[in-house]
Design an enzyme around this catalytic site. Structure first.
Site, short mmCIF file in Angstrom:
data_model
loop_
_atom_site.label_atom_id
_atom_site.label_comp_id
_atom_site.label_asym_id
_atom_site.label_seq_id
_atom_site.Cartn_x
_atom_site.Cartn_y
_atom_site.Cartn_z
CE1 TYR A 128 5.48 156.53 -69.91
CE2 TYR A 128 3.85 157.21 -71.53
CZ TYR A 128 4.17 156.56 -70.36
OH TYR A 128 3.17 155.95 -69.65
CB SER A 129 9.75 161.37 -75.82
OG SER A 129 8.44 161.75 -75.52
CD GLU A 244 2.02 163.64 -70.14
OE1 GLU A 244 2.08 162.44 -70.43
OE2 GLU A 244 2.88 164.48 -70.48
CB SER A 380 1.72 167.10 -81.07
OG SER A 380 1.12 166.23 -82.01
CD GLU A 382 -0.25 169.35 -84.79
OE1 GLU A 382 0.44 168.87 -83.86
OE2 GLU A 382 -0.33 170.57 -85.01
#
Ligand SMILES: Cc1cc2nc3c(=O)[nH]c(=O)nc-3n(C[C@H](O)[C@H](O)[C@H](O)COP(=O)(O)OP(=O)(O)OC[C@H]3O[C@@H](n4cnc5c(N)ncnc54)[C@H](O)[C@@H]3O)c2cc1C
Length: 395
Positions: A128-129, A244, A380, A382
């Site tokens: 993904y990232s 996930e 994350s 946040e």
């Protein structure tokens, strides 16, 4: 409300305990206890033990070969597997791709992909990232250009967990370059040994090789490896992420960590007194244990909700935030208990004053450093707060 287990659940708990007593090899639990990085062989060996029993795909419905457990049974399995120091099940095939294929895959993909995950023969990793696309995942640039019956893939993924052991990777790729970024993403399956794929290690702060970067140069991927429709991959991506996040709460791991922390605080002495007798330290343990008890209930409540609606919802972000905060607080307290011995590598531990052997100190320190990641990966904390604000408060 009666929160105690029913007689059937207690019988199941005993069955799980008997299973681990009889089937979990000592070298596997010793490796987990040591806190050192597990090898691919150990993780695969454990997966195969569970697979032989039919207990590997703990969240899959029976029709796809799962054990068909209730949320409470899954919770019991999670707690007991940690109590016996079993490894964590690697989630990429089982908890992420499996549900995706069951919900979005065609019949051929169900036949070809699911058995390899269920038997632990195939090891999937998550692409993904990218270096410029983490929190802002929709800005991903790895491209798949259609050429007849193939896509030609070029680009880079990063932070690919345990990719060094994987033989397969599922990726988000860009298949449309104009319009809204979310509307040009597709979900593609690849074999790691396809020509043009290269994996390179990234070292984590405690020295472990857990993550990688992956480079794609003119990789020829058959069009039949597309899951769902072209340019509709964003819906799949979001579905996968909620699965996930449910797993990241790590209730069983934290329950085990509380016990380890208390044992540590009973062993370590400060100014001639055991650390557990320090009221400030004892209060911090009590506070995190109370938080954990509350999260156990929240976790079960959400597992039941997910079972009722057929999939987890955005509220899993609460579990992700709280679960990782609790786990990091537990590891932080263990690090504080160790004082000067909390060095990440065994070779750095020289403090002979603690009533701990250096390998124990190193394991605790390595866990502390390694667990910095949990509030970052899976989106994350946040970003989880942003999701909660947008979806639950309907802003
Ligand atoms: C150990 C580890 C394993 C991983 N494994 C995988 C894997 O297997 N596969 C995979 O695809 N990815 C994996 N990841 C990647 C992970 O999902 C990303 O690291 C994560 O999504 C954050 O993206 P980033 O690292 O690019 O940070 P950035 O997106 O650059 O964020 C940097 C900081 O800014 C904050 N931030 C960013 N945007 C906002 C916003 N809108 N509001 C408030 N704060 C914001 C973030 O919270 C963070 O603190 C892994 C990461 C780690 C650390």
């Amino acid at each position: 409300m009666d929160l105690s287990y029913t007689p059937e659940e207690l019988a199941f708990q005993q069955e799980v305990r008997d299973f681990f007593e009889a089937n979990l090899p000592e070298h596997i639990s010793a490796a987990v206890r040591s806190g050192t990085e597990l090898t691919g062989e150990i993780m695969q060996e454990y997966h195969k033990i569970l697979s032989a029993k039919g207990w590997l795909a703990t969240t899959w419905p029976k029709e796809f070969g799962g054990p068909g457990w209730t949320p409470v049974e899954r919770h019991i399995f999670d707690v007991e597997s940690n109590r016996y120091n079993a490894p964590r099940i690697v989630p990429f095939g089982l908890a992420m791709l499996g549900p995706v294929i069951q919900n979005f895959g065609n019949e051929k993909q169900k036949k070809e992909v699911l058995p390899g995950i269920l038997s632990a023969e195939d090891w999937w990793c998550q692409g993904y990232s990218e270096p410029g696309a983490g929190s802002d995942l929709a800005s991903l640039k790895t491209r798949a250009d259609r050429d007849g019956d193939y896509y030609i893939v070029n680009g880079q993924k990063t932070w690919t967990t345990l990719g060094q052991y994987a033989n397969k990777i599922f990726c988000l790729v860009r298949t449309k370059f104009d319009g809204k970024p979310q509307e040009g993403i597709s979900f593609l399956l690849m074999d790691i040994d396809m020509p043009g794929i290269e994996m390179r290690p990234i070292r984590l702060i405690e020295g472990g090789h857990e993550v990688n970067e992956v480079f794609f140069t003119d990789v020829k991927v058959p069009v039949e490896n597309l899951v769902g429709e072209e340019n509709k991959g964003w819906t799949i991506a979001k579905f996968l992420l909620t699965h996930e996040r449910t797993g990241i709460a790590g209730v069983g791991i934290s329950m085990q960590a509380v016990e380890e922390l208390k044992a540590l605080a009973r062993t370590v002495k400060r100014d001639g007194k055991r650390l557990i007798e320090d009221p400030l330290f004892a209060a911090r343990i009590a506070r995190v244990e109370t938080d954990l008890e509350a999260m156990k209930i929240t976790n079960l409540r959400m597992l039941f909700q997910a079972q009722k609606q057929g999939h987890p919802g955005p509220e899993t972000s609460i579990l992700k935030i709280k679960g990782t905060q609790i786990n990091q607080e537990l590891r932080d307290l263990a690090r504080r208990a160790l004082g000067a011995s909390a060095a990440p590598f065994p070779g750095h531990v020289t403090d002979g004053n603690l009533a701990l052997t250096p390998p124990d100190a190193a394991a605790n320190a390595a866990r502390y450093f390694n667990n910095r990641k949990t509030s970052i990966f899976g989106g994350s904390n946040e970003i989880q707060r942003n999701i909660l604000t947008k979806t639950m408060l309907e802003l």
